[in-house]
Each structure stands twice: as structure tokens, then as C-alpha cells.
Write a protein that holds these residues in place. Structure first.
Motif, PDB file in Angstrom:
ATOM      1  N   THR A  10      -3.538   9.896 -12.122  1.00 50.51           N
ATOM      2  CA  THR A  10      -2.769   8.655 -12.138  1.00 50.51           C
ATOM      3  C   THR A  10      -1.278   8.972 -12.230  1.00 50.51           C
ATOM      4  O   THR A  10      -0.846   9.752 -13.073  1.00 50.51           O
ATOM      5  CB  THR A  10      -3.167   7.764 -13.331  1.00 50.51           C
ATOM      6  N   CYS A  11      -0.504   8.363 -11.339  1.00 43.71           N
ATOM      7  CA  CYS A  11       0.951   8.429 -11.395  1.00 43.71           C
ATOM      8  C   CYS A  11       1.458   7.066 -11.859  1.00 43.71           C
ATOM      9  O   CYS A  11       0.876   6.033 -11.520  1.00 43.71           O
ATOM     10  CB  CYS A  11       1.538   8.772 -10.027  1.00 43.71           C
ATOM     11  N   LEU A  12       2.541   7.077 -12.614  1.00 40.94           N
ATOM     12  CA  LEU A  12       3.000   5.860 -13.286  1.00 40.94           C
ATOM     13  C   LEU A  12       4.201   5.250 -12.591  1.00 40.94           C
ATOM     14  O   LEU A  12       5.224   5.917 -12.383  1.00 40.94           O
ATOM     15  CB  LEU A  12       3.349   6.180 -14.744  1.00 40.94           C
ATOM     16  N   LEU A  13       4.070   3.965 -12.251  1.00 42.69           N
ATOM     17  CA  LEU A  13       5.170   3.195 -11.673  1.00 42.69           C
ATOM     18  C   LEU A  13       5.890   2.469 -12.799  1.00 42.69           C
ATOM     19  O   LEU A  13       5.342   1.545 -13.404  1.00 42.69           O
ATOM     20  CB  LEU A  13       4.633   2.170 -10.661  1.00 42.69           C
ATOM     21  N   LYS A  14       7.106   2.864 -13.089  1.00 42.98           N
ATOM     22  CA  LYS A  14       7.877   2.194 -14.125  1.00 42.98           C
ATOM     23  C   LYS A  14       8.227   0.777 -13.676  1.00 42.98           C
ATOM     24  O   LYS A  14       8.520   0.539 -12.507  1.00 42.98           O
ATOM     25  CB  LYS A  14       9.156   2.977 -14.428  1.00 42.98           C
ATOM     26  N   ALA A  15       8.188  -0.146 -14.635  1.00 44.42           N
ATOM     27  CA  ALA A  15       8.454  -1.550 -14.322  1.00 44.42           C
ATOM     28  C   ALA A  15       9.648  -2.045 -15.135  1.00 44.42           C
ATOM     29  O   ALA A  15       9.876  -1.605 -16.263  1.00 44.42           O
ATOM     30  CB  ALA A  15       7.222  -2.406 -14.620  1.00 44.42           C
ATOM     31  N   ASP A  16      10.409  -2.987 -14.544  1.00 46.17           N
ATOM     32  CA  ASP A  16      11.486  -3.653 -15.262  1.00 46.17           C
ATOM     33  C   ASP A  16      11.152  -5.143 -15.350  1.00 46.17           C
ATOM     34  O   ASP A  16       9.993  -5.538 -15.158  1.00 46.17           O
ATOM     35  CB  ASP A  16      12.838  -3.405 -14.594  1.00 46.17           C
ATOM     36  N   LYS A  17      12.144  -5.978 -15.598  1.00 47.95           N
ATOM     37  CA  LYS A  17      11.877  -7.402 -15.780  1.00 47.95           C
ATOM     38  C   LYS A  17      11.438  -8.092 -14.491  1.00 47.95           C
ATOM     39  O   LYS A  17      10.995  -9.243 -14.523  1.00 47.95           O
ATOM     40  CB  LYS A  17      13.103  -8.105 -16.353  1.00 47.95           C
ATOM     41  N   HIS A  18      11.531  -7.400 -13.361  1.00 49.61           N
ATOM     42  CA  HIS A  18      11.066  -7.938 -12.081  1.00 49.61           C
ATOM     43  C   HIS A  18       9.823  -7.214 -11.574  1.00 49.61           C
ATOM     44  O   HIS A  18       9.418  -7.400 -10.432  1.00 49.61           O
ATOM     45  CB  HIS A  18      12.172  -7.852 -11.030  1.00 49.61           C
ATOM     46  N   GLY A  19       9.220  -6.394 -12.420  1.00 46.08           N
ATOM     47  CA  GLY A  19       8.025  -5.663 -12.013  1.00 46.08           C
ATOM     48  C   GLY A  19       8.356  -4.286 -11.471  1.00 46.08           C
ATOM     49  O   GLY A  19       9.446  -3.756 -11.675  1.00 46.08           O
ATOM     50  N   ILE A  20       7.414  -3.681 -10.774  1.00 49.32           N
ATOM     51  CA  ILE A  20       7.604  -2.328 -10.247  1.00 49.32           C
ATOM     52  C   ILE A  20       8.566  -2.357  -9.059  1.00 49.32           C
ATOM     53  O   ILE A  20       8.741  -3.376  -8.404  1.00 49.32           O
ATOM     54  CB  ILE A  20       6.259  -1.684  -9.837  1.00 49.32           C
ATOM     55  N   ASN A  21       9.172  -1.198  -8.792  1.00 50.57           N
ATOM     56  CA  ASN A  21      10.064  -1.040  -7.635  1.00 50.57           C
ATOM     57  C   ASN A  21       9.259  -0.447  -6.483  1.00 50.57           C
ATOM     58  O   ASN A  21       8.822   0.702  -6.567  1.00 50.57           O
ATOM     59  CB  ASN A  21      11.231  -0.130  -7.995  1.00 50.57           C
ATOM     60  N   PRO A  22       9.041  -1.193  -5.402  1.00 47.22           N
ATOM     61  CA  PRO A  22       8.208  -0.680  -4.299  1.00 47.22           C
ATOM     62  C   PRO A  22       8.719   0.623  -3.698  1.00 47.22           C
ATOM     63  O   PRO A  22       7.923   1.422  -3.185  1.00 47.22           O
ATOM     64  CB  PRO A  22       8.256  -1.820  -3.272  1.00 47.22           C
ATOM     65  N   ASP A  23      10.032   0.857  -3.740  1.00 52.89           N
ATOM     66  CA  ASP A  23      10.569   2.094  -3.164  1.00 52.89           C
ATOM     67  C   ASP A  23      10.020   3.330  -3.873  1.00 52.89           C
ATOM     68  O   ASP A  23       9.940   4.412  -3.274  1.00 52.89           O
ATOM     69  CB  ASP A  23      12.099   2.091  -3.238  1.00 52.89           C
ATOM     70  N   ASP A  24       9.645   3.186  -5.148  1.00 52.44           N
ATOM     71  CA  ASP A  24       9.079   4.321  -5.882  1.00 52.44           C
ATOM     72  C   ASP A  24       7.759   4.777  -5.273  1.00 52.44           C
ATOM     73  O   ASP A  24       7.381   5.947  -5.387  1.00 52.44           O
ATOM     74  CB  ASP A  24       8.866   3.951  -7.349  1.00 52.44           C
ATOM     75  N   ILE A  25       7.057   3.847  -4.634  1.00 51.00           N
ATOM     76  CA  ILE A  25       5.758   4.184  -4.035  1.00 51.00           C
ATOM     77  C   ILE A  25       5.935   5.207  -2.924  1.00 51.00           C
ATOM     78  O   ILE A  25       5.144   6.158  -2.791  1.00 51.00           O
ATOM     79  CB  ILE A  25       5.071   2.910  -3.497  1.00 51.00           C
ATOM     80  N   VAL A  26       6.978   5.023  -2.125  1.00 51.79           N
ATOM     81  CA  VAL A  26       7.234   5.942  -1.014  1.00 51.79           C
ATOM     82  C   VAL A  26       7.483   7.350  -1.549  1.00 51.79           C
ATOM     83  O   VAL A  26       6.930   8.335  -1.031  1.00 51.79           O
ATOM     84  CB  VAL A  26       8.433   5.451  -0.184  1.00 51.79           C
ATOM     85  N   ALA A  27       8.298   7.461  -2.591  1.00 51.33           N
ATOM     86  CA  ALA A  27       8.595   8.773  -3.168  1.00 51.33           C
ATOM     87  C   ALA A  27       7.331   9.443  -3.698  1.00 51.33           C
ATOM     88  O   ALA A  27       7.102  10.641  -3.471  1.00 51.33           O
ATOM     89  CB  ALA A  27       9.633   8.618  -4.280  1.00 51.33           C
ATOM     90  N   PHE A  28       6.491   8.685  -4.388  1.00 55.99           N
ATOM     91  CA  PHE A  28       5.237   9.237  -4.892  1.00 55.99           C
ATOM     92  C   PHE A  28       4.324   9.669  -3.741  1.00 55.99           C
ATOM     93  O   PHE A  28       3.692  10.724  -3.796  1.00 55.99           O
ATOM     94  CB  PHE A  28       4.509   8.211  -5.765  1.00 55.99           C
ATOM     95  N   HIS A  29       4.250   8.838  -2.704  1.00 56.87           N
ATOM     96  CA  HIS A  29       3.337   9.115  -1.593  1.00 56.87           C
ATOM     97  C   HIS A  29       3.735  10.384  -0.851  1.00 56.87           C
ATOM     98  O   HIS A  29       2.864  11.147  -0.396  1.00 56.87           O
ATOM     99  CB  HIS A  29       3.306   7.926  -0.633  1.00 56.87           C
ATOM    100  N   GLN A  30       5.018  10.625  -0.718  1.00 57.78           N
ATOM    101  CA  GLN A  30       5.474  11.816  -0.022  1.00 57.78           C
ATOM    102  C   GLN A  30       5.101  13.088  -0.774  1.00 57.78           C
ATOM    103  O   GLN A  30       4.905  14.143  -0.175  1.00 57.78           O
ATOM    104  CB  GLN A  30       6.985  11.736   0.177  1.00 57.78           C
ATOM    105  N   LYS A  31       4.973  12.986  -2.098  1.00 55.90           N
ATOM    106  CA  LYS A  31       4.635  14.156  -2.918  1.00 55.90           C
ATOM    107  C   LYS A  31       3.135  14.288  -3.165  1.00 55.90           C
ATOM    108  O   LYS A  31       2.614  15.404  -3.276  1.00 55.90           O
ATOM    109  CB  LYS A  31       5.353  14.067  -4.264  1.00 55.90           C
ATOM    110  N   ASN A  32       2.430  13.157  -3.271  1.00 53.25           N
ATOM    111  CA  ASN A  32       1.053  13.199  -3.776  1.00 53.25           C
ATOM    112  C   ASN A  32       0.002  12.602  -2.852  1.00 53.25           C
ATOM    113  O   ASN A  32      -1.175  12.668  -3.161  1.00 53.25           O
ATOM    114  CB  ASN A  32       0.987  12.439  -5.116  1.00 53.25           C
ATOM    115  N   LYS A  33       0.395  11.983  -1.768  1.00 52.34           N
ATOM    116  CA  LYS A  33      -0.543  11.270  -0.884  1.00 52.34           C
ATOM    117  C   LYS A  33      -1.379  10.270  -1.691  1.00 52.34           C
ATOM    118  O   LYS A  33      -2.537  10.520  -2.055  1.00 52.34           O
ATOM    119  CB  LYS A  33      -1.447  12.221  -0.111  1.00 52.34           C
ATOM    120  N   ILE A  34      -0.787   9.151  -1.973  1.00 47.01           N
ATOM    121  CA  ILE A  34      -1.408   8.120  -2.807  1.00 47.01           C
ATOM    122  C   ILE A  34      -2.588   7.489  -2.079  1.00 47.01           C
ATOM    123  O   ILE A  34      -2.484   7.067  -0.924  1.00 47.01           O
ATOM    124  CB  ILE A  34      -0.372   7.035  -3.173  1.00 47.01           C
TER     125      ILE A  34
END
Length: 477
Positions: A227-251
Motif C-alpha cells: 500500500t502506498c499512501l496518498l496524503k490528503a488536505d482539506k480538499h482531499g487527495i491530489n490526483p497528480d500524486d497518483i501519476v508520480a506513484f504509478h511511474q515508480k510502482n505501477k499502481i
């Protein structure tokens, strides 16, 4: 029913305890060689002085029923020469050897205390019994006719209930689906279990929110899933973080609770929802949308579900009646492509041969009741009052100790405790003061947070529970 001492009996309490332990040993709950509760733990559980337990254990040792060894605790005797029983199963090894991991000790501690009637429960994520639409259900049951079916139901669940769910999803959440794309499950928990078991394999990498209810589930670790963790703020998760994770881990999959999220109460911003779906489509990553809270919106309409915005079929949608009617009904559902639903239904049938016929019938009666919308409105009003009572109590008893965002729906309030304290020490102090909460580390990677649930108890107990927490916090410093 849990066993309790009869304090009005002429029989000494230590003798009652001995007879109770003998019964538990004879019926196999404590087999030969198994470890008994410590004197301190059993004394606290039965609410007696430790000396009473000491006396009981001494009598049991004298009779040969148990043996004690310093540093190793008290165990049930093997009843004879050990060499005669050298083939007895080592149950302790079996217990730790299963493929499914147990809940964390912290969670087991909370679950145990939640059964204590003397403890104010601000930890358990469920509705209080008074929020169940009892009068409406009883009236509906008197008017309806139930034809009992002695055989198993359809493997996807009762057709009438699936049609009702499909209809209400369109009306209330703008989700287009057919009954053939709906699978009835034993709450949302089983839905998540089926998805993880059937659609993922050991070594896969998935994304979950941080913090998140999913963080507390040992299912991913049991399956060998990273499991990789998507940090969230008051507007929820940042979708751009998904791309960075996917390039490293193949989500392989993304698990989200985007509306009135557990535990933060935050809803994913509409623009982020749109971007999230675009990324999921571009990279071919399925999204598991867990949506138990949309119908609990307080002051404004909830954001559109991801599933209602999904034009390409990348979202598997999970919901249930647990947070809007009753967790005891154990009615949840998954909506998705028919091949996926058929696969999940096949495994569910292997597990339980289908869901209870009676609870499905009752769920359908609740959902089709002419008073269902009235119930949802009353539920939202009550939860809003309880939220406000909790916010007021936090302002009164902890004006400078915590900070939080005000949720607009759901049943949880996520607080940051400003001063550093030991979570275990704080939880134990809270239990000693007669309340429980959910420590933040059980739901996320960052310490210093707590989750309070306002769905489980009324305004008076909410205020008293926060007052007790404030006292526990004072003693934890």
C-alpha cells in the motif's frame, strides 16, 4: 451473553470464578496447555480486586487444573504425564499461523472496551440504536407479506432488492446501473474483502488515502499487497500524486472514500474528482469508491459520486445501509461491470452461499418505504446536532488543545492534538476515565491525531465523553 458475577449470591466470588473458568476449560475454550488471562487482566474484566483472582488461581493450582510459571503466566494443565499427550495440537502456533492477520492490538483493545456499558463510545463507527427507523420498519413489516424461501438466493442477491438499489442509486446519486451489475454483500467490509481477494494478487501495489479507514485493515498485508499512501488536505487527495506513484510502482488499484471521508470528514473537490477520473482512464487504473456517507449530508448537497461521473467504467462503487439505517442488517453492495460482479459473486458463494434472505427482504422494505426520505432527513438533522454538540464540547473543554475541520456530513470528527502525548497512555487514561476514542495512528501514518465518532451516542453523552477525554489528556501529559 457475557458472563457476570452474581454479587447477590452467598457463594464467594472467587468460587464463582473458579466454576466459570472450569466451564470454559471443559468446553474447549481453554484447551490443555493454553494460556489463561493474567490476574490483572481478569480482575479488570470482572471488576473485582486482584486478590480475588489470586485466590481463585491458587485454588485451581492446588487442584491441578492449572499450572503457573514465573514470567510465563498461568496455563491449563495437561492432565497427566506430558509424554502421553505429545501429539496434542499446539493451538498457539495455529492461531498465529493463519493466512489472515489479526486486527492490531490497539483495535482489539478498542473493540473490547466498546462492549462495556459503562464506557462512553466515541470510537465505534456506527449509528446508535435510536437512529434505526424502528416505527417505520415495524409498520412496513406488519403491512407487507414475506414468503419464506427455503433454498439459497441468487448468487448476486435478491433480484427485487438489487432492482430497488439500482433505482435508488439513479434517483439519489445519479448512478446509472442495472440489477445485473449489482452484488449484495455483508456490508461494505465484505465488499472490500472480495475486491482484494478476487481482483488483486500478492505483490500488487495499491493506493489508499492517508489517513483512511483502509489503513486499519490487515487485509492488504495478509494478501501480500503493498500500500502506498496518498496524503490528503482539506480538499482531499491530489490526483497528480497518483501519476508520480504509478511511474515508480505501477499502481494496480486506487481505494478512495471521497465523500465525507472516514476519518477526516473531507470531501474530494469536484475539480479533483474530474482530474482523478481522467488519470484513471489514461493509465487504466481502477478506482474503488467506498461511499457510505453521501446521504448523510447536513447543510448542503453532497458532491457527485465518482461513479456518476464515470463514463468509461473505471469505478467499482461500494456502499451500504450501515451508516444510514443499521450496521446490524449487514447489507452492502458493489456496482461494477458484469464480468467483475460475476467473479465476485462466485467467490462470495464459495464463502457463504449467498446473503440472508430475511435481511435482504427487510432491507428492501426499508428502501421502498414511503417514509424512507423522511428518515434520511431526520438522520441528517440528528447527526448535525450531534456534530454541533461535539464541536461545542471541544470548545468548552479543550479550547486550546485541539484543532479540526468541521465535517459537512458523515459521523466522524478528526482532531489534531497540539501537545505530544503517548497514544497508548492516552487511550488507557481515557478508558480509566470511562470513554474511548480512535487513536489517529490506527487510521494513518501521522501521530498526534484522534477520531471522535458522533453517530454512536447522543448529545449528552457526547459532551460527557469529551469532558472525560479532556481529563484523560490532562493526566497523560
Amino acid at each position: 451473553m457475557e458472563w457476570k458475577l452474581d454479587r447477590s449470591s452467598h457463594k464467594p466470588m472467587y468460587r464463582q470464578i473458579i466454576e466459570h473458568m472450569e466451564y470454559r476449560i471443559s468446553n474447549g475454550e481453554y484447551p490443555p496447555g493454553s494460556l489463561l488471562p493474567s490476574e490483572r487482566v481478569l480482575a479488570k474484566e470482572l471488576e473485582v480486586n486482584r486478590s480475588t483472582i489470586v485466590t481463585a488461581y491458587e485454588e485451581m493450582r492446588a487442584s491441578g487444573l492449572v499450572t503457573s510459571k514465573k514470567g510465563s503466566g498461568t496455563r491449563v494443565s495437561l492432565f497427566g504425564q506430558e509424554t502421553e499427550y505429545n501429539q496434542l495440537p499446539d493451538w498457539d502456533q495455529y492461531v498465529i499461523g493463519g493466512s489472515l492477520l489479526p486486527n492490531a492490538p490497539l483495535m482489539r483493545r478498542i473493540f473490547k472496551e466498546a462492549r462495556n456499558e459503562k464506557v462512553i463510545d466515541l470510537a465505534t463507527g456506527e449509528l446508535s440504536p435510536d437512529l434505526f427507523p424502528r416505527a417505520q420498519v415495524e409498520e412496513r413489516m406488519r403491512a407487507a407479506s414475506f414468503t419464506f424461501q427455503s433454498g439459497y438466493e441468487h448468487q448476486q442477491g435478491n433480484l427485487q432488492l438489487r432492482e430497488t438499489i439500482a433505482s435508488q442509486l439513479k434517483r439519489d446519486r445519479d448512478i446509472d446501473t442495472a440489477s445485473s451489475s449489482v452484488l449484495i454483500t455483508s456490508g461494505a467490509q465484505q465488499a472490500l474483502y472480495l475486491v482484494i481477494q478476487c481482483l488483486l494478487k500478492p505483490g500488487d501495489t495499491v493506493l489508499i488515502e492517508d489517513p483512511s479507514y483502509c489503513y486499519s485493515l490487515p487485509l492488504f498485508k495478509s494478501m501480500g499487497i503493498k500500500t502506498c499512501l496518498l496524503k490528503a488536505d482539506k480538499h482531499g487527495i491530489n490526483p497528480d500524486d497518483i501519476v508520480a506513484f504509478h511511474q515508480k510502482n505501477k499502481i494496480r488499484m486506487i481505494f478512495l472514500n471521497p465523500t465525507f471521508q472516514n476519518p477526516t470528514g473531507v470531501s474530494l473537490h469536484p475539480k479533483r474528482r474530474k482530474k482523478l477520473l481522467e488519470i484513471a482512464v489514461e493509465y487504466g487504473i481502477p478506482i474503488i469508491e467506498d461511499d457510505p456517507y453521501t446521504l448523510t449530508a447536513f447543510d448542503t448537497q453532497a458532491p457527485p459520486t465518482l461513479k456518476s461521473m464515470d463514463d468509461y467504467g473505471v469505478v467499482l462503487y461500494i456502499s451500504s445501509l450501515s451508516k444510514i439505517v443499521s450496521s446490524g442488517l449487514r447489507i452492502g453492495w458493489i456496482v461494477g461491470p458484469q464480468p467483475v460482479i460475476s467473479r465476485l459473486a462466485d467467490v462470495k458463494q464459495q464463502i457463504d452461499f449467498g446473503h440472508s434472505i430475511f435481511s435482504q427482504w427487510m432491507a428492501n422494505e426499508v428502501l421502498t418505504s414511503p417514509n424512507f426520505d423522511e428518515h434520511i432527513q431526520a438522520l441528517g438533522s440528528t447527526l448535525r446536532r450531534r456534530r454541533d454538540a461535539m464541536i461545542q464540547a471541544l470548545s468548552d473543554y479543550l479550547p486550546n488543545e485541539v484543532e479540526f475541520l468541521v465535517p459537512k456530513g458523515g459521523i466522524h470528527l478528526w482532531c489534531r492534538v497540539k501537545k505530544r502525548v503517548s497514544e497508548w497512555k492516552l487511550l488507557e487514561q481515557a478508558i480509566d476515565h470511562g470513554m474511548i476514542f480512535m487513536p489517529g495512528s490506527a487510521l494513518g501514518s501521522s501521530e498526534g491525531y484522534v477520531r471522535f465518532t458522533f453517530g454512536r451516542t447522543d448529545e449528552t453523552n457526547i459532551e460527557e465523553g469529551i469532558a472525560r477525554f479532556a481529563s484523560a489528556l490532562l493526566f497523560s501529559k
